[in-house]
Enzyme design. Sequence first.
Site: not given
Ligand code: BG6
Ligand code: MG
Length: 227
Positions: A9, A11, A47, A118, A172
């Site tokens: 992962d 973040d 999420i 993300s 995490d």
């Molecule tokens: C995840 C984070 O990695 O990415 C979440 O833990 C976040 O908190 C999700 O909402 C989506 O991220 P992004 O950058 O596409 O808004």
């Molecule tokens: Mg994470």
Amino acid sequence: MKPQAVIFDLDGVITDTAHLHFVAWRTVAAEAGIVIDEHFNDGLKGISRMASLERILRHGGKEAEFDQAAREAVAARKNAIYVDALSQLTPESVLPGIPALLAELKAQGVKIGLASVSLNAPAILRALGLQTHFDFCADAGKLRRSKPDPEIFLAACAGLNVTPAQCIGVEDAQAGIEAINASGMLSVGIGKGLRQADLLLESTVELTWSRLQHFWNQQQREHAPSH
Ligand code: BG6
Ligand code: MG
């Protein structure tokens, strides 16, 4: 014995962006008259952006006030604040232990994958100077189901040309651990209080190749067919 791949992962495992997500969500939530705290934010880890907004609106009892177009506008504003904050990231922002582990995996011939939901993952990897370190990054833009569904981890395995049973996933977030387990990979959790991780480590400092190798061998012995 060693795994064929380790799939990370981003973040909270490679770098710590949870606080930046929180500050951006707190700003747009406050504009909608909703208060969120860090504890609530913990539940947003792993999420997707739109699903996070959904949870925030539900938390504030304001789902009915935001139609799809309004939600997209709020999500875009949150992302603009977040992307602005990402300019703080440098190679120094990579969590401790991660650069050494990536180098060791490469030296061992173990493939390295990324399974982040993300949409900012490519920009974050560039800011960290890690864009060439991953053999395959699953594309969050192509996902139909967010974690805890295993889709993104299975996409990473397919892209790396490995089977889940031959891989370790590192997460995490509770939703992420559940996604790894559902994919059939072994799960390593980083942080406190994660349930159902096959191995739980307090921080990335403990995430070393020797620790992973020991864990892998132990699991293979435990699950080996008895004669
Ligand atoms: C995840 C984070 O990695 O990415 C979440 O833990 C976040 O908190 C999700 O909402 C989506 O991220 P992004 O950058 O596409 O808004
Ligand atoms: Mg994470």
